[in-house]
Scaffold this motif. Structure first.
Motif, PDB file in Angstrom:
ATOM      1  N   THR A  92       0.840  -1.193   0.000  1.00  0.00           N
ATOM      2  CA  THR A  92       0.000   0.000   0.000  1.00  0.00           C
ATOM      3  C   THR A  92       0.875   1.242   0.000  1.00  0.00           C
ATOM      4  N   ASN A  93       0.285   2.336  -0.406  1.00  0.00           N
ATOM      5  CA  ASN A  93       0.972   3.610  -0.358  1.00  0.00           C
ATOM      6  C   ASN A  93       1.422   3.894   1.067  1.00  0.00           C
ATOM      7  N   GLU A  94       0.564   3.638   2.038  1.00  0.00           N
ATOM      8  CA  GLU A  94       0.881   3.924   3.442  1.00  0.00           C
ATOM      9  C   GLU A  94       2.101   3.122   3.903  1.00  0.00           C
ATOM     10  N   PHE A  95       2.178   1.855   3.527  1.00  0.00           N
ATOM     11  CA  PHE A  95       3.324   1.028   3.908  1.00  0.00           C
ATOM     12  C   PHE A  95       4.621   1.593   3.323  1.00  0.00           C
ATOM     13  N   ILE A  96       4.572   1.976   2.056  1.00  0.00           N
ATOM     14  CA  ILE A  96       5.772   2.509   1.416  1.00  0.00           C
ATOM     15  C   ILE A  96       6.188   3.827   2.062  1.00  0.00           C
ATOM     16  N   VAL A  97       5.221   4.707   2.308  1.00  0.00           N
ATOM     17  CA  VAL A  97       5.532   6.002   2.930  1.00  0.00           C
ATOM     18  C   VAL A  97       6.078   5.801   4.340  1.00  0.00           C
ATOM     19  N   GLU A  98       5.451   4.957   5.123  1.00  0.00           N
ATOM     20  CA  GLU A  98       5.914   4.710   6.495  1.00  0.00           C
ATOM     21  C   GLU A  98       7.298   4.072   6.500  1.00  0.00           C
ATOM     22  N   SER A  99       7.518   3.109   5.616  1.00  0.00           N
ATOM     23  CA  SER A  99       8.828   2.459   5.528  1.00  0.00           C
ATOM     24  C   SER A  99       9.911   3.443   5.123  1.00  0.00           C
ATOM     25  N   THR A 100       9.614   4.289   4.155  1.00  0.00           N
ATOM     26  CA  THR A 100      10.587   5.282   3.694  1.00  0.00           C
ATOM     27  C   THR A 100      10.889   6.288   4.791  1.00  0.00           C
ATOM     28  N   THR A 101       9.852   6.742   5.480  1.00  0.00           N
ATOM     29  CA  THR A 101      10.038   7.698   6.577  1.00  0.00           C
ATOM     30  C   THR A 101      10.937   7.113   7.658  1.00  0.00           C
ATOM     31  N   ARG A 102      10.617   5.915   8.100  1.00  0.00           N
ATOM     32  CA  ARG A 102      11.434   5.280   9.152  1.00  0.00           C
ATOM     33  C   ARG A 102      12.852   5.026   8.679  1.00  0.00           C
ATOM     34  N   GLY A 103      12.986   4.587   7.436  1.00  0.00           N
ATOM     35  CA  GLY A 103      14.320   4.320   6.895  1.00  0.00           C
ATOM     36  C   GLY A 103      15.166   5.567   6.784  1.00  0.00           C
ATOM     37  N   LEU A 104      14.568   6.665   6.320  1.00  0.00           N
ATOM     38  CA  LEU A 104      15.326   7.910   6.202  1.00  0.00           C
ATOM     39  C   LEU A 104      15.695   8.467   7.575  1.00  0.00           C
ATOM     40  N   LEU A 105      14.796   8.337   8.541  1.00  0.00           N
ATOM     41  CA  LEU A 105      15.124   8.784   9.900  1.00  0.00           C
ATOM     42  C   LEU A 105      16.254   7.940  10.498  1.00  0.00           C
ATOM     43  N   LEU A 106      16.229   6.642  10.229  1.00  0.00           N
ATOM     44  CA  LEU A 106      17.307   5.766  10.687  1.00  0.00           C
ATOM     45  C   LEU A 106      18.623   6.141  10.012  1.00  0.00           C
ATOM     46  N   LEU A 107      18.567   6.417   8.718  1.00  0.00           N
ATOM     47  CA  LEU A 107      19.756   6.877   7.990  1.00  0.00           C
ATOM     48  C   LEU A 107      20.318   8.137   8.631  1.00  0.00           C
ATOM     49  N   ARG A 108      19.465   9.112   8.897  1.00  0.00           N
ATOM     50  CA  ARG A 108      19.913  10.379   9.486  1.00  0.00           C
ATOM     51  C   ARG A 108      20.506  10.171  10.878  1.00  0.00           C
ATOM     52  N   LEU A 110      21.810   7.333  12.314  1.00  0.00           N
ATOM     53  CA  LEU A 110      23.008   6.490  12.399  1.00  0.00           C
ATOM     54  C   LEU A 110      24.155   6.961  11.511  1.00  0.00           C
ATOM     55  N   ASN A 111      23.859   7.835  10.552  1.00  0.00           N
ATOM     56  CA  ASN A 111      24.865   8.248   9.573  1.00  0.00           C
ATOM     57  C   ASN A 111      24.776   9.746   9.295  1.00  0.00           C
ATOM     58  N   PRO A 112      24.979  10.580  10.293  1.00  0.00           N
ATOM     59  CA  PRO A 112      24.812  12.020  10.072  1.00  0.00           C
ATOM     60  C   PRO A 112      25.740  12.592   8.999  1.00  0.00           C
ATOM     61  N   GLU A 113      26.944  12.053   8.861  1.00  0.00           N
ATOM     62  CA  GLU A 113      27.861  12.567   7.827  1.00  0.00           C
ATOM     63  C   GLU A 113      27.346  12.258   6.421  1.00  0.00           C
ATOM     64  N   LEU A 114      26.861  11.023   6.218  1.00  0.00           N
ATOM     65  CA  LEU A 114      26.298  10.671   4.919  1.00  0.00           C
ATOM     66  C   LEU A 114      25.041  11.492   4.648  1.00  0.00           C
ATOM     67  N   TRP A 115      24.196  11.638   5.653  1.00  0.00           N
ATOM     68  CA  TRP A 115      22.967  12.432   5.509  1.00  0.00           C
ATOM     69  C   TRP A 115      23.306  13.842   5.021  1.00  0.00           C
ATOM     70  N   ASN A 116      24.297  14.452   5.661  1.00  0.00           N
ATOM     71  CA  ASN A 116      24.684  15.804   5.286  1.00  0.00           C
ATOM     72  C   ASN A 116      25.252  15.878   3.871  1.00  0.00           C
ATOM     73  N   LEU A 117      25.965  14.836   3.441  1.00  0.00           N
ATOM     74  CA  LEU A 117      26.478  14.793   2.065  1.00  0.00           C
ATOM     75  C   LEU A 117      25.349  14.721   1.059  1.00  0.00           C
ATOM     76  N   ILE A 118      24.354  13.898   1.343  1.00  0.00           N
ATOM     77  CA  ILE A 118      23.245  13.693   0.413  1.00  0.00           C
ATOM     78  C   ILE A 118      22.342  14.916   0.374  1.00  0.00           C
ATOM     79  N   TYR A 119      22.064  15.476   1.526  1.00  0.00           N
ATOM     80  CA  TYR A 119      21.086  16.568   1.620  1.00  0.00           C
ATOM     81  C   TYR A 119      21.734  17.920   1.831  1.00  0.00           C
ATOM     82  N   ASP A 120      22.962  18.060   1.373  1.00  0.00           N
ATOM     83  CA  ASP A 120      23.687  19.327   1.493  1.00  0.00           C
ATOM     84  C   ASP A 120      23.156  20.353   0.525  1.00  0.00           C
TER      85      ASP A 120
END
Length: 120
Positions: A92-108, A110-120
């Motif tokens: 479902t759209n909701e599953f994909i959105v929720e999964s992406t949200t949680r995954g991006l928050l986990l990325l940010r 656990l990996n603040p340096e990578l996050w800053n490189l991607i979203y600089d």
């Protein structure tokens, strides 16, 4: 302060932490998947993310995020082998959105340096 290329910054970081494991990030020449050239590749068996060494810098940020999202979606239950299987993937759209949200928050988180490189 000296300029450091995006490629060198990624090499300096060298890994993606994702809770359940850590993936190494490296650059390789002439990357291919199933006989076709590609810019990035995530190897779940070896826990490695490979980026094409000859890639232009303007494609690098997008490709890095693309490969990271393979890890995000696999962690959230949409495994890489699903795209290659003949079984229809239903979600479902909701599953994909929720999964992406949680995954991006986990990325940010656990990996603040990578996050800053991607979203600089």
């Amino acid at each position: 302060m000296a300029f450091t290329s995006l490629k060198q910054q990624i090499k300096n970081i060298g890994e993606l932490k994702f809770g359940w494991t850590t993936f190494t990030i490296s650059f390789k020449k002439a990357l291919s998947s199933e006989g076709e050239a590609c810019l990035g590749l995530t190897d779940f068996d070896k826990l490695e993310i490979h980026l094409d060494d000859s890639m232009k810098e303007n494609a690098l940020r997008v490709t890095l995020l693309h490969e990271i999202l393979h890890v995000v979606f696999s962690t959230m239950g949409l495994r890489a082998e699903d795209e290659d299987s003949s079984a229809e993937l239903k979600t479902t759209n909701e599953f994909i959105v929720e999964s992406t949200t949680r995954g991006l928050l986990l990325l940010r988180e656990l990996n603040p340096e990578l996050w800053n490189l991607i979203y600089d």
